[in-house]
Scaffold this motif. Sequence first.
Motif, PDB file in Angstrom:
ATOM      1  N   TYR A 157      -5.176  52.816 -56.884  1.00  0.00           N
ATOM      2  CA  TYR A 157      -5.136  51.647 -56.002  1.00  0.00           C
ATOM      3  C   TYR A 157      -4.105  51.863 -54.901  1.00  0.00           C
ATOM      4  N   PHE A 168      -3.321  54.732 -53.694  1.00  0.00           N
ATOM      5  CA  PHE A 168      -3.926  55.698 -52.769  1.00  0.00           C
ATOM      6  C   PHE A 168      -4.855  54.995 -51.787  1.00  0.00           C
ATOM      7  N   LEU A 169      -5.629  54.064 -52.339  1.00  0.00           N
ATOM      8  CA  LEU A 169      -6.656  53.421 -51.520  1.00  0.00           C
ATOM      9  C   LEU A 169      -6.075  52.310 -50.641  1.00  0.00           C
ATOM     10  N   PRO A 228      -3.601  51.686 -48.364  1.00  0.00           N
ATOM     11  CA  PRO A 228      -3.394  51.672 -46.907  1.00  0.00           C
ATOM     12  C   PRO A 228      -4.706  51.555 -46.141  1.00  0.00           C
ATOM     13  N   TYR A 229      -5.678  52.351 -46.544  1.00  0.00           N
ATOM     14  CA  TYR A 229      -6.946  52.292 -45.842  1.00  0.00           C
ATOM     15  C   TYR A 229      -7.635  50.956 -46.081  1.00  0.00           C
ATOM     16  N   ALA A 230      -7.672  50.535 -47.351  1.00  0.00           N
ATOM     17  CA  ALA A 230      -8.398  49.313 -47.697  1.00  0.00           C
ATOM     18  C   ALA A 230      -7.823  48.109 -46.955  1.00  0.00           C
ATOM     19  N   LEU A 266      -6.111  48.017 -44.019  1.00  0.00           N
ATOM     20  CA  LEU A 266      -6.443  48.066 -42.591  1.00  0.00           C
ATOM     21  C   LEU A 266      -7.935  47.827 -42.364  1.00  0.00           C
ATOM     22  N   PHE A 267      -8.742  48.399 -43.235  1.00  0.00           N
ATOM     23  CA  PHE A 267     -10.191  48.230 -43.103  1.00  0.00           C
ATOM     24  C   PHE A 267     -10.560  46.757 -43.243  1.00  0.00           C
ATOM     25  N   ILE A 283      -8.553  44.199 -42.629  1.00  0.00           N
ATOM     26  CA  ILE A 283      -8.036  43.421 -41.490  1.00  0.00           C
ATOM     27  C   ILE A 283      -8.880  43.639 -40.239  1.00  0.00           C
ATOM     28  N   PHE A 284      -9.325  44.869 -40.003  1.00  0.00           N
ATOM     29  CA  PHE A 284      -9.955  45.154 -38.713  1.00  0.00           C
ATOM     30  C   PHE A 284     -11.470  45.291 -38.752  1.00  0.00           C
ATOM     31  N   THR A 285     -12.081  45.240 -39.936  1.00  0.00           N
ATOM     32  CA  THR A 285     -13.535  45.321 -39.962  1.00  0.00           C
ATOM     33  C   THR A 285     -14.161  44.203 -40.787  1.00  0.00           C
ATOM     34  N   PRO A 329     -12.805  40.541 -39.490  1.00  0.00           N
ATOM     35  CA  PRO A 329     -13.382  40.136 -38.210  1.00  0.00           C
ATOM     36  C   PRO A 329     -14.831  39.687 -38.279  1.00  0.00           C
ATOM     37  N   VAL A 330     -15.631  40.289 -39.173  1.00  0.00           N
ATOM     38  CA  VAL A 330     -17.011  39.821 -39.289  1.00  0.00           C
ATOM     39  C   VAL A 330     -17.006  38.368 -39.769  1.00  0.00           C
ATOM     40  N   ILE A 358     -14.508  36.203 -39.490  1.00  0.00           N
ATOM     41  CA  ILE A 358     -13.925  35.370 -38.423  1.00  0.00           C
ATOM     42  C   ILE A 358     -14.978  35.065 -37.373  1.00  0.00           C
ATOM     43  N   ILE A 393      -4.697  58.430 -44.125  1.00  0.00           N
ATOM     44  CA  ILE A 393      -4.989  57.307 -45.020  1.00  0.00           C
ATOM     45  C   ILE A 393      -6.455  57.318 -45.467  1.00  0.00           C
ATOM     46  N   GLY A 414      -7.624  57.517 -49.474  1.00  0.00           N
ATOM     47  CA  GLY A 414      -8.538  56.532 -50.062  1.00  0.00           C
ATOM     48  C   GLY A 414      -9.827  57.184 -50.523  1.00  0.00           C
ATOM     49  N   PHE A 466     -16.261  48.664 -52.836  1.00  0.00           N
ATOM     50  CA  PHE A 466     -15.567  48.975 -51.588  1.00  0.00           C
ATOM     51  C   PHE A 466     -16.365  49.980 -50.768  1.00  0.00           C
ATOM     52  N   THR A 516     -17.103  43.220 -33.755  1.00  0.00           N
ATOM     53  CA  THR A 516     -15.782  42.795 -34.209  1.00  0.00           C
ATOM     54  C   THR A 516     -14.746  42.774 -33.082  1.00  0.00           C
ATOM     55  N   PRO A 546     -12.765  39.102 -32.593  1.00  0.00           N
ATOM     56  CA  PRO A 546     -11.800  38.828 -33.660  1.00  0.00           C
ATOM     57  C   PRO A 546     -10.678  39.871 -33.715  1.00  0.00           C
ATOM     58  N   ASN A 547     -11.036  41.134 -33.456  1.00  0.00           N
ATOM     59  CA  ASN A 547     -10.013  42.178 -33.456  1.00  0.00           C
ATOM     60  C   ASN A 547      -8.922  41.876 -32.451  1.00  0.00           C
ATOM     61  N   ALA A 576      -8.272  52.759 -39.229  1.00  0.00           N
ATOM     62  CA  ALA A 576      -9.210  52.223 -40.212  1.00  0.00           C
ATOM     63  C   ALA A 576     -10.655  52.562 -39.892  1.00  0.00           C
TER      64      ALA A 576
END
Lengths: 319, 314
Positions: A37, A39-40, A42-44, A46-47, A49-51, A54-55, A57, B129, B133, B148, B163, B166-167, B189
């Motif tokens: 977990y 390991f995953l 940082p990517y998870a 950011l992913f 928050i930014f992907t 936003p969908v 939102i 990163i 992951g 995931f 996106t 929102p981004n 990301a």
Amino acid sequence: METTAVIKPTGFAKLVANRKRRWGYTWESIKQHKVLYLFLAPYAILFTIFTVGPVGISIFYSFTHFNVYEPPRFIGVQNYLNLFLADDIFLIALRNTFLLALITGPLGYMMAFLFAWFINELPRYLRAFVTLVFYAPTLSGAVFLVWQIMFAGDSLGYANAWLMRMGIIHETQYWLTDPELMMPVIIIVVLWMSLGAGFLAFIAGLSTIDPAMYEAGLVDGVKNRWQELWFITLPNMKGMLMFGAVMAITQSFAVGDVTAQLMGFPSTDYAVHTVVNHLVDYGTIRFEMGYASAIATVLFLSMIYANKGVQFMISKVGS
Amino acid sequence: MGAIAKRPVITPSSVGKRQGEIKKVINVKKIARNVRRPNRSIGGDIFIGFILIIFGIFFAFPLVFTINHAFKPMTELFLWPPRLWVINPTTANFQDLFILMARSWVTFSRYIFNTLFITVLGTGGHLFIASLGAYAISRYEFPGSKLFFKVVIVSLMFSGHVTAIPNFLVLANLRMIDSYWAILVPAFAGSLGFFLLKQFIDTVPVTLSEAAKIDGAGEWRIYSQIIMPLVKPAILTATIFSVQFLWNTQAGHLIHTEQLRPLPFALQQIVAGGIARAGVGAAVSLVMMVVPLTLFIVAQSRILQTMASSGIKE
């Protein structure tokens, strides 16, 4: 490492007990894998928050009136009603986008596969060079602007000069501003830029198929390269074909930068106005974020459903 | 002493014989490579060659045009009828470009630094990163890992346009607008690189990392010293996609401070100067395209090389 519980529910009590046990296992499993977990994470994060976020939102704002300066105000499906019933330009954009997707999606996809396959048939020393030639348009970013000179409306435009010299046309054509010519020109440019990640995936996939498979096919009576393609190559590349399809479809719906930069924004009579152009218009110029979010949501759903539909078709072909 | 005595006696004639044998083997291999595969018709080869040449011209033409245009003197730029090939190549366009750069309000090297910084850090961070992951969800199955990855695949099915708004709002809330982070953090990301890395790590045999585990290696060690060296092709591929994107990023709406703007934005301003900048525009295109093209040429051969030498099959 895996701990799987075999669940055979025979009664309600047992079901509850099993469920409890399963959650117990899940918790145990989470504790056991906590390094992973980490390991995953940082990517998870950011992913999300930014992907993913936003969908969500975007879908939320699509039901509101929101202009950034005031807090969003809930207005139900009013944005969607306006889009489909009152916004003629959006309907033009939707039509153009689907037309472009229907033409450049399948054509771009087939081109990517055929060229990758043809390149794979070439002698080894030629492959790298030809791959580079075909992939270069995608690599070189804004070079597509040269099409502006190719299709310039005056006699200095290459298309005009050559077609006139060959006697095919007798007066200069306004390739970039004549509504009847704009769509074909955009299709050409989009196809020119369409060999992207999918194309590279095909080339890589073709070169990693085990040669022993082809030898076995030869023994079994595969007569020519087309049979080889159908019976050996394609079934072995299903994953790549799926990936290439996803890339092609997504790209074909996302046309927008090219039209804006080559033919202006807005283009003559909105002849090549796409959903992406419309989105940029409301999102970054008019700052009607709620309305723009509704456009984004429509775009999102079109892309997802087109992808799901094509995936369903590809999965049927093999079985 | 005995071992040495048992060695075959090497004489000049025996060496010659061996070399002859080796040569023969090489010759046989060469012939085998040159012989046509029996199910390949000559007609088909010609057809494929023909199609590739026709479309190759279509794909290469604008690039060849750009290169030629960049070296044309003013008299040839507006020649009629227009001519593809340059007659008297000149570097005047590049000199003009440098003069325009020197006149720029912000020192031009600053733009170059900005774009280099964004490209290198963005790609490096993304690869780090994403590969961490990807390693975790490729090697192990833990609660949530499958879900995931499914979400990542779905994210490949829509473009960044969906996106974008929102981004922007998220970046504004995080106070990242008007800094490098506005470009960097979303780039970290990226989902395409993550997807490719995960798929490629899947092809590395599990036995390899299990053996390392028995030998007492921790997860970090297995990741950094066993898996990463084996997935170089995937890393290079992810690098190309990331660089291609970041190198061309203009980010006009994300960054307003002139000192922080990337190179493509500044060059775009120069090109926007109008018809008189036609030659300079081509020079700009050429400059911008050199980096990704070079990287691809270098990486492409490395990919083939690493692909050939990795040679792992279950």
